[in-house]
Motif scaffolding. Structure first.
Motif, PDB file in Angstrom:
ATOM      1  N   LEU A 124      51.260  78.390 -12.740  1.00 51.80           N
ATOM      2  CA  LEU A 124      52.587  79.007 -12.650  1.00 51.80           C
ATOM      3  C   LEU A 124      53.684  77.999 -12.988  1.00 51.80           C
ATOM      4  O   LEU A 124      54.668  78.338 -13.653  1.00 51.80           O
ATOM      5  CB  LEU A 124      52.798  79.567 -11.242  1.00 51.80           C
ATOM      6  CG  LEU A 124      51.851  80.698 -10.829  1.00 51.80           C
ATOM      7  CD1 LEU A 124      52.109  81.108  -9.387  1.00 51.80           C
ATOM      8  CD2 LEU A 124      52.006  81.901 -11.762  1.00 51.80           C
ATOM      9  N   ILE A 125      53.533  76.756 -12.545  1.00 51.88           N
ATOM     10  CA  ILE A 125      54.544  75.738 -12.827  1.00 51.88           C
ATOM     11  C   ILE A 125      54.609  75.434 -14.316  1.00 51.88           C
ATOM     12  O   ILE A 125      55.697  75.296 -14.899  1.00 51.88           O
ATOM     13  CB  ILE A 125      54.250  74.466 -12.011  1.00 51.88           C
ATOM     14  CG1 ILE A 125      54.524  74.709 -10.534  1.00 51.88           C
ATOM     15  CG2 ILE A 125      55.098  73.297 -12.514  1.00 51.88           C
ATOM     16  CD1 ILE A 125      54.087  73.565  -9.639  1.00 51.88           C
ATOM     17  N   THR A 171      53.759  77.444 -16.734  1.00 51.37           N
ATOM     18  CA  THR A 171      54.384  78.601 -17.359  1.00 51.37           C
ATOM     19  C   THR A 171      55.893  78.537 -17.207  1.00 51.37           C
ATOM     20  O   THR A 171      56.659  78.834 -18.145  1.00 51.37           O
ATOM     21  CB  THR A 171      53.846  79.898 -16.738  1.00 51.37           C
ATOM     22  OG1 THR A 171      52.419  79.923 -16.836  1.00 51.37           O
ATOM     23  CG2 THR A 171      54.415  81.113 -17.442  1.00 51.37           C
ATOM     24  N   TRP A 172      56.344  78.141 -16.053  1.00 52.15           N
ATOM     25  CA  TRP A 172      57.775  77.952 -15.771  1.00 52.15           C
ATOM     26  C   TRP A 172      58.369  76.902 -16.699  1.00 52.15           C
ATOM     27  O   TRP A 172      59.468  77.077 -17.245  1.00 52.15           O
ATOM     28  CB  TRP A 172      57.900  77.576 -14.303  1.00 52.15           C
ATOM     29  CG  TRP A 172      59.275  77.219 -13.821  1.00 52.15           C
ATOM     30  CD1 TRP A 172      60.462  77.397 -14.470  1.00 52.15           C
ATOM     31  CD2 TRP A 172      59.598  76.607 -12.576  1.00 52.15           C
ATOM     32  NE1 TRP A 172      61.508  76.934 -13.707  1.00 52.15           N
ATOM     33  CE2 TRP A 172      61.003  76.450 -12.545  1.00 52.15           C
ATOM     34  CE3 TRP A 172      58.838  76.187 -11.484  1.00 52.15           C
ATOM     35  CZ2 TRP A 172      61.652  75.869 -11.457  1.00 52.15           C
ATOM     36  CZ3 TRP A 172      59.488  75.631 -10.402  1.00 52.15           C
ATOM     37  CH2 TRP A 172      60.878  75.476 -10.399  1.00 52.15           C
ATOM     38  N   GLU A 173      57.654  75.809 -16.916  1.00 53.30           N
ATOM     39  CA  GLU A 173      58.135  74.747 -17.813  1.00 53.30           C
ATOM     40  C   GLU A 173      58.329  75.276 -19.229  1.00 53.30           C
ATOM     41  O   GLU A 173      59.367  75.022 -19.865  1.00 53.30           O
ATOM     42  CB  GLU A 173      57.141  73.587 -17.837  1.00 53.30           C
ATOM     43  CG  GLU A 173      57.063  72.783 -16.566  1.00 53.30           C
ATOM     44  CD  GLU A 173      55.930  71.787 -16.593  1.00 53.30           C
ATOM     45  OE1 GLU A 173      55.776  71.042 -15.615  1.00 53.30           O
ATOM     46  OE2 GLU A 173      55.179  71.764 -17.601  1.00 53.30           O
ATOM     47  N   ILE A 176      58.682  78.374 -20.340  1.00 47.96           N
ATOM     48  CA  ILE A 176      59.721  79.403 -20.451  1.00 47.96           C
ATOM     49  C   ILE A 176      61.113  78.790 -20.330  1.00 47.96           C
ATOM     50  O   ILE A 176      62.008  79.057 -21.138  1.00 47.96           O
ATOM     51  CB  ILE A 176      59.505  80.498 -19.391  1.00 47.96           C
ATOM     52  CG1 ILE A 176      58.204  81.261 -19.659  1.00 47.96           C
ATOM     53  CG2 ILE A 176      60.688  81.468 -19.377  1.00 47.96           C
ATOM     54  CD1 ILE A 176      57.860  82.284 -18.600  1.00 47.96           C
ATOM     55  N   SER A 177      61.320  77.950 -19.322  1.00 52.45           N
ATOM     56  CA  SER A 177      62.660  77.392 -19.101  1.00 52.45           C
ATOM     57  C   SER A 177      63.069  76.441 -20.214  1.00 52.45           C
ATOM     58  O   SER A 177      64.227  76.444 -20.651  1.00 52.45           O
ATOM     59  CB  SER A 177      62.706  76.669 -17.750  1.00 52.45           C
ATOM     60  OG  SER A 177      61.755  75.619 -17.708  1.00 52.45           O
ATOM     61  N   THR A 181      69.440  76.248 -16.986  1.00 46.07           N
ATOM     62  CA  THR A 181      68.027  76.273 -17.386  1.00 46.07           C
ATOM     63  C   THR A 181      67.480  74.861 -17.595  1.00 46.07           C
ATOM     64  O   THR A 181      66.296  74.608 -17.358  1.00 46.07           O
ATOM     65  CB  THR A 181      67.843  77.092 -18.669  1.00 46.07           C
ATOM     66  OG1 THR A 181      68.718  76.586 -19.699  1.00 46.07           O
ATOM     67  CG2 THR A 181      68.157  78.559 -18.420  1.00 46.07           C
ATOM     68  N   LEU A 184      66.583  73.796 -14.232  1.00 44.41           N
ATOM     69  CA  LEU A 184      65.339  74.454 -13.824  1.00 44.41           C
ATOM     70  C   LEU A 184      64.125  73.799 -14.480  1.00 44.41           C
ATOM     71  O   LEU A 184      63.055  73.696 -13.869  1.00 44.41           O
ATOM     72  CB  LEU A 184      65.396  75.941 -14.183  1.00 44.41           C
ATOM     73  CG  LEU A 184      66.405  76.787 -13.397  1.00 44.41           C
ATOM     74  CD1 LEU A 184      66.435  78.211 -13.928  1.00 44.41           C
ATOM     75  CD2 LEU A 184      66.089  76.783 -11.903  1.00 44.41           C
ATOM     76  N   THR A 185      64.288  73.353 -15.724  1.00 40.67           N
ATOM     77  CA  THR A 185      63.201  72.642 -16.401  1.00 40.67           C
ATOM     78  C   THR A 185      62.899  71.327 -15.694  1.00 40.67           C
ATOM     79  O   THR A 185      61.735  70.951 -15.514  1.00 40.67           O
ATOM     80  CB  THR A 185      63.577  72.366 -17.866  1.00 40.67           C
ATOM     81  OG1 THR A 185      63.939  73.596 -18.502  1.00 40.67           O
ATOM     82  CG2 THR A 185      62.411  71.747 -18.619  1.00 40.67           C
ATOM     83  N   ALA A 214      60.959  72.089 -12.653  1.00 38.35           N
ATOM     84  CA  ALA A 214      59.574  72.445 -12.965  1.00 38.35           C
ATOM     85  C   ALA A 214      58.723  71.200 -13.185  1.00 38.35           C
ATOM     86  O   ALA A 214      57.604  71.093 -12.660  1.00 38.35           O
ATOM     87  CB  ALA A 214      59.543  73.347 -14.203  1.00 38.35           C
ATOM     88  N   SER A 259      58.108  69.484  -9.932  1.00 38.03           N
ATOM     89  CA  SER A 259      57.100  70.191  -9.147  1.00 38.03           C
ATOM     90  C   SER A 259      55.693  69.896  -9.656  1.00 38.03           C
ATOM     91  O   SER A 259      54.765  69.682  -8.856  1.00 38.03           O
ATOM     92  CB  SER A 259      57.371  71.698  -9.194  1.00 38.03           C
ATOM     93  OG  SER A 259      58.666  72.006  -8.694  1.00 38.03           O
TER      94      SER A 259
END
Length: 299
Positions: free
Chosen positions: A17-18, A20-22, A24-25, A129, A132-133, A136, A139
């Motif tokens: 999930l992390i 995927t977050w990277e 996308i962001s 964003t 947020l990257t 990510a 994390s």
């Protein structure tokens, strides 16, 4: 050879999930910044040299978007065993370096927008964003660090080497900016000395990273611990000299005859801060290397 993919439960794991977050962001950040019409700086003398920072931010987001996407795809299809590199060290290096580089981009980009551009909803969204990257990658670094098999780059000496590489990456645009800002020729020798020092240390960091990721430690002509100690000592000496030069330039800011602008002064202070952080990383790394050599000599 059949393609092996993750099991169903792996698609809900924190690491999946992390990542995927990277992806996308970082993709959204690149798209938003690329669509900013006002992000092209005006062609005047006060703003032109800040193009280097703009290019540096775009390179950071694009580079780590590509790396994260490749790591995500390879992790899904389980092809990392076919790649001749240390996968655990590679993923840890990308996560930590991505967090550091995105932190720099997340600081520099709003600074450029607020000081030299009109703040728009799209630019604010890009800054968000980008943050947020950064979150990510931070994390992912934490998740990888908590794993039992985290590799050498997950240890404290490995993290210090990542900080050293980050410092070298930051010095490339900073030296270009300082050289463009101080065009009077009085600081040319200082810029030359610091530029060569940063370049040599950057090269040493890349060589060290290649040796670690490629598992070439056993093929080195010298023992790997002595190899690291020599690089760390060289980095301490070169960055110590560069840091002294940076503090000398800060002292010269008080001289009214130097005619140094506030923008140039800010660049010099930024260079001094990054050089000091990188010098501290090399110093601690040298201490670990000396301790390792002493422990092995006693064994």
């Amino acid at each position: 050879m059949p393609v092996i993919v993750l099991e169903a439960r792996d698609f809900t794991s924190p690491l999946f999930l992390i990542r995927t977050w990277e992806v996308i962001s970082s993709c959204i950040t690149v798209s938003l910044v690329a669509s900013l019409e006002d992000f092209e700086l005006n062609n005047n003398s006060s703003n032109l040299h800040f193009n280097t920072f703009r290019i540096s931010c775009m390179f950071t987001w694009c580079f780590f978007f590509i790396l994260s996407l490749l790591i995500h795809i390879i992790s899904v299809i389980q092809f990392h065993s076919l790649i001749p590199i240390s996968w655990k060290n590679f993923t840890m290096t990308v996560a930590v370096l991505g967090a550091l580089m995105c932190f720099t981009a997340s600081v520099i980009f709003p600074w450029i927008i607020m000081d030299y551009q009109k703040v728009s909803p799209r630019s604010v969204a890009a800054a968000v964003t980008s943050g947020l990257t950064l979150l990510a990658y931070t994390s992912e670094s934490y998740v990888l660090h908590t794993q039992e098999q985290r590799g050498y780059m997950g240890s404290l000496p490995g993290l210090l080497k990542t900080i050293q590489l980050w410092g070298g990456c930051q010095m490339i645009p900073l030296v270009v900016e300082v050289a463009g800002a101080l065009q009077d020729g009085t600081h040319s020798w200082q810029i030359l000395v610091t530029g060569v020092s940063y370049g040599v240390c950057m090269l040493m960091s890349l060589v060290t990273l290649v040796v670690i990721l490629g598992d070439f430690a056993g093929r080195c002509l010298l023992p790997f611990d002595r190899f690291l100690a020599g690089f760390s000592l060289t980095g301490v000496l070169l960055y110590m000299m560069a840091t002294v030069i940076c503090f000398t330039k800060i002292l010269q800011l008080r001289d009214p005859e130097q005619h140094i602008s506030s923008e140039s002064a800010g660049l010099i202070i930024m260079e001094t801060v990054v050089a000091s952080i990188t010098l501290l990383a090399y110093t601690l790394d040298l201490a670990f290397s000396i301790k390792l050599l002493c422990d092995r000599s006693r064994a």
